[in-house]
Design an enzyme around this catalytic site. Structure first.
Site, PDB file in Angstrom:
ATOM      1  N   TYR A  65     -58.218 -63.960 -40.471  1.00 56.58           N
ATOM      2  CA  TYR A  65     -58.283 -62.569 -39.998  1.00 56.58           C
ATOM      3  C   TYR A  65     -59.246 -61.788 -40.864  1.00 56.58           C
ATOM      4  CZ  TYR A  65     -55.477 -61.153 -36.080  1.00 56.58           C
ATOM      5  OH  TYR A  65     -55.043 -60.918 -34.815  1.00 56.58           O
ATOM      6  N   GLU A  67     -60.410 -58.213 -40.060  1.00 56.41           N
ATOM      7  CA  GLU A  67     -60.682 -56.883 -39.489  1.00 56.41           C
ATOM      8  C   GLU A  67     -61.455 -56.037 -40.492  1.00 56.41           C
ATOM      9  OE1 GLU A  67     -56.589 -56.470 -38.532  1.00 56.41           O
ATOM     10  OE2 GLU A  67     -57.031 -56.012 -36.438  1.00 56.41           O
ATOM     11  N   ASP A 218     -80.510 -53.602 -22.844  1.00 53.97           N
ATOM     12  CA  ASP A 218     -79.602 -54.741 -22.703  1.00 53.97           C
ATOM     13  C   ASP A 218     -80.471 -55.999 -22.585  1.00 53.97           C
ATOM     14  OD1 ASP A 218     -77.933 -56.767 -21.878  1.00 53.97           O
ATOM     15  OD2 ASP A 218     -76.748 -55.494 -20.529  1.00 53.97           O
ATOM     16  N   THR A 244     -76.589 -61.044 -25.732  1.00 52.64           N
ATOM     17  CA  THR A 244     -75.623 -62.130 -25.867  1.00 52.64           C
ATOM     18  C   THR A 244     -76.307 -63.259 -26.618  1.00 52.64           C
ATOM     19  OG1 THR A 244     -76.234 -62.906 -23.684  1.00 52.64           O
ATOM     20  CG2 THR A 244     -74.214 -61.620 -23.841  1.00 52.64           C
ATOM     21  N   ARG A 253     -71.028 -68.600 -27.429  1.00 50.73           N
ATOM     22  CA  ARG A 253     -70.690 -67.527 -26.487  1.00 50.73           C
ATOM     23  C   ARG A 253     -70.321 -66.274 -27.268  1.00 50.73           C
ATOM     24  NH1 ARG A 253     -70.235 -67.376 -21.459  1.00 50.73           N
ATOM     25  NH2 ARG A 253     -70.998 -69.505 -21.514  1.00 50.73           N
TER      26      ARG A 253
END
Ligand code: DSN
Length: 446
Positions: A65, A67, A218, A244, A253
């Site tokens: 984790y 964050e 984009d 992406t 991905r």
């Protein structure tokens, strides 16, 4: 369970053997690896990552984790993860010549949402490309949450040219300028998902400046072409660029954002805690691997070949009787209008016939399509994946001929089977993961 042709062993990842204790999942992964290796992958938004990217994505970083951001985490034990994320951010900045990078977005859609959240208030106006003209769902489609939070106004493309070889169906900059003047958007979005021409950032910049709007680009589809020098870069022209990492960039991905330093804080807080919780640090590590690969000379050769292959594919398909939208391509994708080939043939049926023929692509609306987005009159094809596998212009010509043959004789099952067999042979000559098939993970091809 999927039926296989017994071509395995196709390893699904460098660690495939570790799945021996779970035969159900192991079999499914092997089946998908086999599908990817024995059928043509022509979905414009897909690619084959390197084994190194697969290894990073399948690493112990998935356990952590994290964050927050490097140096500012909410949980302990992030010393190594901080280095991983810093490395990924630095590589992204170096690759695109950007002042700031955020590598945490789980997807391009999240990256776009984060930028909207960072730059405009709910209810503000955003000017973007309409879905049926080549834009993305997050560019304000009524089906997307974006259209419920912000007020979208849409631009589109010019009319098709009259068969004189000029590229019609290109972004209508007069319309963009008129709409900007009338609607006074706070943000203008450049970029598309089904558009085969280069998109220059400068005309958008001029229009945005003329009305005091911010500009977001984009870059999801052509990010790898920009990284590989085959397309001009919008970085430094647009205020923010989203992309992406799994399409032409050939990484895992996921999504990413690069921007000017002055917007770093707003963008970072919009991603976390604005939209996401814990980042996927195994994917962040895989993004770092991909950014390094995309900075190599071999990747520049790859990017140029992707475009050359798309142009060869477009020529071949035009010779088969399809209409190539915009009279050609300057990037990795080809958008086809099926109607001149066969007025009765829909995109939906064509996609299904080609799936049975071992040719994987997607149906797509074409500009001003009279059919619904579920049925469509078009197909979208891309060359990023099969170029990674080593195919060149000659193979693209063969692929175009196979597509023409499969669709022309679609009522004849024997003909479909014959095409499928030829596709199988073609793919066998261009395995996407030769080193994994041999059971030997390597550092990748670049
Ligand atoms: N689904 C992606 C594409 O295929 O272009 C966009 O999100």
């Amino acid at each position: 369970m999927t039926e296989h042709r017994g071509v395995a062993p196709f390893a699904a990842s460098p660690f495939a053997s570790w799945l021996a204790g779970d035969p159900e999942v192991a079999t499914l992964l092997a089946a998908e690896a086999e599908r990817q290796s024995t059928t043509l992958q022509l979905i414009a938004s897909e690619n084959f990552t390197s084994p190194a990217v697969l290894a990073a994505s399948g690493s112990v970083l998935t356990n952590k984790y994290a964050e927050g951001y490097p140096g500012r985490r909410y949980y302990g034990g992030n010393q190594v993860v901080d280095e991983v994320e810093d490395l990924a951010r630095q590589r992204a900045k170096d690759l695109f010549g950007a002042e700031h990078a955020n590598v945490q977005p789980h997807a391009g859609a999240i990256a776009n949402l984060a930028v909207y959240q960072a730059l405009v208030d709910p209810g503000d106006t955003i000017l973007a490309m309409r879905l049926d003209q080549g834009g993305h769902l997050t560019h304000g489609s009524p089906a997307s949450i974006t259209s419920k939070i912000w007020r979208f106004v849409s631009y589109g493309v010019t009319a098709a040219s009259d068969d004189d070889g000029r590229p019609g169906e290109v972004i209508d900059f007069d319309q963009v300028a008129d709409l900007a003047k009338r609607e006074r958007p706070k943000l203008i979005v450049a970029g598309a998902t089904a558009y085969s021409r280069q998109i220059p950032a400068e005309p958008f910049r001029d229009i945005a400046d003329s009305v005091g709007a911010r500009l977001m680009f984009d870059l999801a589809h052509p990010a790898g072409l920009v990284a590989g020098g085959a397309h001009p870069s919008p970085v430094g022209v647009a205020d923010v660029v989203t992309f992406t990492t799994h399409k032409t960039l050939r990484g895992p991905r996921g999504g990413a954002i690069v921007c000017r330093a002055e917007l770093a804080k707003a963008v970072d807080s919009a991603v976390f805690p604005g939209l996401q919780g814990g980042p996927l640090e195994h994917v962040v590590a895989a993004k770092a691997v991909a950014f390094r690969e995309a900075a190599t000379p071999a990747f520049r050769v790859y990017a140029a070949q992707v475009v050359a292959n798309a142009q060869a594919l477009a020529r071949g398909l035009a010779a088969e009787g399809f209409r190539v939208v915009s009279n050609g391509t300057e990037n990795h994708l080809v958008l086809l209008d099926l109607r001149p080939f066969d007025a009765e043939l829909t995109g939906k049926e064509a996609q299904e016939v080609l799936d049975r023929s071992g040719i994987t692509l997607n149906r797509n609306t074409i500009p001003d399509d009279p059919r619904s987005p579920f049925v469509t009159s078009g197909l979208r094809l891309g060359t990023a994946a099969q170029t990674t596998a080593g195919m060149q212009e000659a193979e693209m010509g063969a692929v175009a001929a196979l597509i023409g043959r499969a669709l022309r004789r679609r009522a004849d099952e024997a003909s479909i089977r014959a095409v499928r067999a030829e596709v199988f042979d073609l793919c066998a000559a261009f395995p996407p993961y030769p080193s994994l098939d041999a059971g030997t993970p390597t550092a990748g091809r670049t």
